[in-house]
Design an enzyme around this catalytic site. Structure first.
Site, PDB file in Angstrom:
ATOM      1  N   GLU A 229       0.816  -1.208   0.000  1.00  0.00           N
ATOM      2  CA  GLU A 229       0.000   0.000   0.000  1.00  0.00           C
ATOM      3  C   GLU A 229       0.855   1.265   0.000  1.00  0.00           C
ATOM      4  OE1 GLU A 229      -2.158  -2.921   2.845  1.00  0.00           O
ATOM      5  OE2 GLU A 229      -0.146  -2.641   1.989  1.00  0.00           O
TER       6      GLU A 229
ATOM      7  N   THR B  13      18.143 -39.718  -0.551  1.00  0.00           N
ATOM      8  CA  THR B  13      18.465 -38.901  -1.724  1.00  0.00           C
ATOM      9  C   THR B  13      19.895 -38.389  -1.656  1.00  0.00           C
ATOM     10  OG1 THR B  13      16.160 -38.218  -1.972  1.00  0.00           O
ATOM     11  CG2 THR B  13      17.820 -36.811  -2.987  1.00  0.00           C
TER      12      THR B  13
ATOM     13  N   LEU C 232      21.588 -28.900  -4.025  1.00  0.00           N
ATOM     14  CA  LEU C 232      20.349 -28.232  -3.628  1.00  0.00           C
ATOM     15  C   LEU C 232      20.512 -26.717  -3.470  1.00  0.00           C
ATOM     16  CD1 LEU C 232      18.850 -30.779  -1.053  1.00  0.00           C
ATOM     17  CD2 LEU C 232      18.478 -30.642  -3.522  1.00  0.00           C
TER      18      LEU C 232
END
Length: 372
Positions: free
Chosen positions: A57, A200, A208
Site C-alpha cells: 500500500e 536422496t 540443492l
C-alpha cells in the site's frame, strides 16, 4: 467517465503484482495493491518487495501521489494496523484521503489485523471482496503458517509418463530437460528452505542450491537423517559456506556419535536432535520446530519416495510440481514418486486439484494444489 472494468479485473492485477514479491517478502505475506481513480484509470501500483521495507500500500501510494485522493484502493490482504518494522498501512491510507478500500482477504494475525475497521471508522467506504481467487490464494502461504505454525510446502519431482522417478538401480539424471531444471532453480532461489532425505543424499549427493538464476534469498538445506548417516564429504556438508545445512537426526545419535556431530558442527552444519518412533520422526513436530526456530515460511521438497509419501500421508504438502518427461520405463521395479500408503479404493488416494499446466520444451509441468 466511469470505467466498466470490474473489481475482479483490478484485483487480478493486484494479485499479479503480489507475486513479484515471492522470495523477498517472506516471512511477511506477498501483497499487491492497485489504486484506481474515479474514471477507472490505474494511478498507483505497488507490491511488498522485501521484508522490513514498505508494504504494498505504501509503495502504491507513493506511486500515485496526490492522485490517490478519493480513489479506490484494491489490495490482496487487509491493510496492517500495527507498528512493526514499518508504520501501519491503515493510517497511511487514511492520511492519503482515499475514497474506498477493497481487500480480498482478512489479515489472520492478531495485532496486525483490524486495519479495515480503522479505515471504516475514519469514514472511508470499505469492502471485503471474495470473488477473485488469485487475490485470495496469493496470501495463502502466509495465512497457512500463521494458523498452523507450519511452512507452506511445495513438493517437486520429475517423472516418466508412467510415473517413475528413477530406474530400478536409482538412476534419475536427467529425466527432465534444462528448461524444467531452470524453473526449479528459480524456485530454489525464492524459498526459505529445501527439504530432502538421507536416501536422496546418499544416492545423488545433491547440492540443492539455486544456480544460474537471480537469487532472492539463500535457502537453508535440511536433511532428514534419523541415524546420522550423512558423510562429512557430502556436498551438502562441504558447501555450508554457500548455503546453510541443517541435519535432523534422532536425539540418541547426538549422544552416540558425538565426535561426528562435532566434526559436522566444525564444518558449519547445524545438527538438531528430535525423537523418533521406529526410526521415523513426527514430521509435524519437526516442521513446527524448524518453522519457529528458523522462521521458515516456504519450503521446497526434493526427496525420495519414502519421505515424500510420509509428507503426503500426514497432509503436509500444499502444492505439487510434477515435471513429466517424454520417457516410458514400463519397469515394475523402477521407483515411484511416493510410497508408504495402502490404497484399496480409488477414493482412498490423496486428492489433488489442477492449478496450472505449462510446456517446457518436450516436458510438461503440472502444478497441483493438494486438498486438505
Amino acid at each position: 467517465m466511469p470505467s466498466d472494468k470490474s473489481d475482479t479485473y483490478y484485483m487480478n492485477i493486484a494479485a499479479k503484482l503480489a507475486l513479484l514479491g515471492h522470495g523477498g517478502a517472506e516471512p511477511n505475506p506477498m501483497v499487491g495493491c492497485v489504486i484506481v481513480s474515479k474514471s477507472g484509470q490505474i494511478v498507483g501500483r505497488g507490491f511488498h518487495k522485501i521484508c522490513g521495507q514498505p508494504h504494498a500500500e505504501i509503495n502504491a501510494l507513493e506511486n500515485a501521489g496526490d492522485r490517490a485522493r478519493s480513489a479506490t484502493v484494491y489490495v490482496t490482504l487487509e491493510p496492517c494496523n500495527h507498528h512493526g518494522r514499518t508504520a501501519p498501512c491503515s493510517e497511511a491510507l487514511i492520511s492519503a484521503r482515499i475514497g474506498k478500500l477493497v481487500y480480498a482477504r482478512t489479515d489472520p494475525t492478531g495485532d496486525a489485523a483490524a486495519g479495515a475497521n480503522l479505515i471504516k471508522e475514519a469514514g472511508i467506504e470499505v469492502q471485503l471482496y471474495s470473488d477473485c481467487q488469485p487475490a485470495i490464494k496469493v496470501s495463502e502461504p502466509f495465512v497457512y503458517r500463521v494458523k498452523t505454525g507450519l511452512p507452506w510446502i511445495i513438493a517437486k519431482w520429475a517423472q516418466t509418463i508412467d510415473g517413475k522417478i528413477a530406474t530400478r538401480n536409482g538412476n534419475s539424471q536427467w529425466l527432465s530437460n534444462q528448461r524444467s531444471r531452470n524453473m526449479v532453480h528459480r524456485q530454489r532461489g525464492r524459498v526459505d528452505a529445501i527439504l530432502t532425505g538421507i536416501g536422496t543424499v546418499q544416492a545423488d549427493d545433491p547440492l540443492l542450491t539455486a544456480r544460474n538464476v537471480r537469487l532472492r534469498r539463500i535457502a537453508k538445506r535440511i536433511v532428514i537423517d534419523p541415524h546420522l548417516k550423512i558423510s562429512v564429504d557430502a556436498k551438502l556438508v562441504t558447501t555450508t559456506s554457500q548455503a546453510p545445512t541443517i541435519i535432523v537426526c534422532d536425539q540418541s545419535e547426538i549422544n552416540t556419535q558425538q565426535s561426528k556431530v562435532n566434526e559436522l558442527q566444525t564444518l558449519g552444519v547445524e545438527v538438531i536432535g528430535a525423537t523418533t518412533t521406529d526410526g521415523r520422526f513426527d514430521l509435524i513436530a519437526v516442521l513446527t520446530m524448524l518453522t519457529a526456530k528458523h522462521e521458515i515460511s516456504t519450503m521446497l521438497v526434493e526427496a525420495g519416495p519414502r519421505l515424500l509419501g510420509d509428507l503426503f500421508k500426514h497432509h503436509l504438502i500444499n502444492e505439487a510440481w510434477v515435471f513429466i518427461a517424454p520417457i516410458l520405463f514400463a519397469d515394475e521395479k523402477a521407483l515411484s514418486s511416493a510410497t508408504g500408503h495402502i490404497v484399496s479404493e480409488v477414493t482412498d488416494g490423496t486428492k489433488l486439484s489442477l492449478e496450472d499446466v505449462r510446456v517446457r520444451g518436450d516436458d510438461v509441468m503440472i502444478r497441483y494444489g493438494v486438498d486438505s
